[in-house]
Write a protein that holds these residues in place. Sequence first.
Motif, short mmCIF file in Angstrom:
data_model
loop_
_atom_site.label_atom_id
_atom_site.label_comp_id
_atom_site.label_asym_id
_atom_site.label_seq_id
_atom_site.Cartn_x
_atom_site.Cartn_y
_atom_site.Cartn_z
N ALA A 87 87.63 36.70 22.54
CA ALA A 87 88.22 37.88 21.89
C ALA A 87 87.13 38.85 21.41
CB ALA A 87 89.10 37.45 20.72
N TRP A 88 86.04 38.30 20.86
CA TRP A 88 84.93 39.15 20.42
C TRP A 88 84.32 39.89 21.61
CZ3 TRP A 88 79.77 39.25 21.73
CH2 TRP A 88 78.94 40.03 20.92
N LEU A 89 84.18 39.20 22.74
CA LEU A 89 83.63 39.84 23.93
C LEU A 89 84.50 41.01 24.39
CD1 LEU A 89 81.37 39.53 26.16
CD2 LEU A 89 83.08 38.25 27.46
N LEU A 90 85.82 40.80 24.38
CA LEU A 90 86.73 41.84 24.83
C LEU A 90 86.79 43.01 23.85
CD1 LEU A 90 89.69 39.64 26.14
CD2 LEU A 90 88.02 40.90 27.51
N ALA A 91 86.59 42.75 22.58
CA ALA A 91 86.72 43.80 21.57
C ALA A 91 85.42 44.54 21.29
CB ALA A 91 87.25 43.20 20.26
N ARG A 92 84.29 43.87 21.47
CA ARG A 92 83.02 44.46 21.03
C ARG A 92 82.07 44.84 22.16
NH1 ARG A 92 85.12 45.12 16.72
NH2 ARG A 92 84.43 44.31 14.69
N VAL A 93 82.26 44.29 23.35
CA VAL A 93 81.31 44.52 24.43
C VAL A 93 81.99 45.32 25.54
CG1 VAL A 93 79.77 43.46 26.13
CG2 VAL A 93 80.14 42.35 23.90
N THR A 94 81.33 46.37 25.96
CA THR A 94 81.83 47.17 27.09
C THR A 94 81.11 46.72 28.36
OG1 THR A 94 82.24 49.06 25.63
CG2 THR A 94 82.11 49.49 27.99
N PHE A 95 81.87 46.28 29.34
CA PHE A 95 81.28 45.81 30.59
C PHE A 95 82.23 46.14 31.73
CE2 PHE A 95 83.68 42.40 28.63
CZ PHE A 95 84.47 41.91 29.67
N PRO A 96 81.72 46.25 32.95
CA PRO A 96 82.59 46.55 34.09
C PRO A 96 83.66 45.47 34.28
CG PRO A 96 80.27 46.82 34.68
CD PRO A 96 80.30 46.16 33.33
N GLY A 97 84.88 45.92 34.49
CA GLY A 97 85.97 44.98 34.72
C GLY A 97 86.58 44.40 33.46
N ARG A 98 86.32 45.04 32.30
CA ARG A 98 86.86 44.48 31.06
C ARG A 98 88.39 44.50 31.05
NH1 ARG A 98 85.39 46.87 25.13
NH2 ARG A 98 86.35 48.71 26.06
N ARG A 99 88.98 45.55 31.59
CA ARG A 99 90.44 45.60 31.64
C ARG A 99 91.01 44.50 32.52
NH1 ARG A 99 92.02 52.08 32.14
NH2 ARG A 99 91.15 52.70 30.11
N LEU A 100 90.32 44.22 33.62
CA LEU A 100 90.77 43.14 34.50
C LEU A 100 90.67 41.80 33.80
CD1 LEU A 100 91.67 42.07 37.25
CD2 LEU A 100 89.26 42.05 37.94
N VAL A 101 89.58 41.58 33.07
CA VAL A 101 89.42 40.32 32.33
C VAL A 101 90.51 40.18 31.28
CG1 VAL A 101 87.91 39.05 30.76
CG2 VAL A 101 86.94 40.22 32.75
N ARG A 102 90.81 41.28 30.57
CA ARG A 102 91.86 41.23 29.56
C ARG A 102 93.21 40.91 30.20
NH1 ARG A 102 91.07 45.79 27.50
NH2 ARG A 102 89.85 45.14 25.68
N ALA A 103 93.47 41.48 31.37
CA ALA A 103 94.72 41.19 32.07
C ALA A 103 94.78 39.72 32.49
CB ALA A 103 94.85 42.10 33.29
#
Length: 276
Positions: A87-103
Amino acid sequence: MTPTTAAPVQGAERRGTTGRLPWLLVVPAVLGLAFLVLPLAGLLIRAPWPTLLDRLSEPQVLEALRLSLVTSTIATAGCLLFGVPLAWLLARVTFPGRRLVRALVTVPLVLPPVVGGVALLLVLGRRGLIGQWLDVTFGITLPFTTTGVVIAEAFVAMPFLVISVEGALRAADQRFEEAAATLGASRWTIFHRVTLPLIMPGVVAGAVLCWARALGEFGATITFAGNFPGTTRTMPLAVYLAMETEPEAAIVLSLVLLAVSVIILASLRDRWVSSP
């Protein structure tokens, strides 16, 4: 019409509008409420209250209850260990494919649990992508074991924790973290001394929901771990089996799960179910 006279008129119109019941909405709303409440009322009405305590003390009921509590608690601990950093990675780090990872993280929320169990078998089964290597190298077999129950429960429950913690992280004021950084605190110190206390209500709420979801898991458990007494037969599986042989025992187990659900909702009412 002057502004002073317009305001009372508008207020009267507003009161008149809200005072009339829109029956086209009220009737289906009441029917929807009845649809949700009547089955639960049926459990309470048909429950064998005179023999309830005796049935709760039966060995098979206690066995299923103990196994469910143990496995759901271990699964929740595992979800906390891996879900909070995710959750911290998804909320605090911007990286390519973050939306895909969240999905992908939220897929288990909508995926049929049985399909999740099949997917776990294909990966962690004795002939699975990883399970085969675990079996040959370490002699570890996960399917149809108590460990398999924990894995199945964690798979379907972790998204509840991740979503709750990510929402808390996004809502937290990052100025406290920035202030700690300017004072020379390390990233780990900032996380466990500043960030974690700030988001603790979200972590607790997510952990409780995660535990409740793990406690009620059925499809992935029976597919990946089977239904063996004392090893993998949790309360939902015991309810399913008892419905064929002893319906009153199924009602008793269902009442236990219903009581847990009500307690969970009551403890989280300020965060999830109350309205201003």
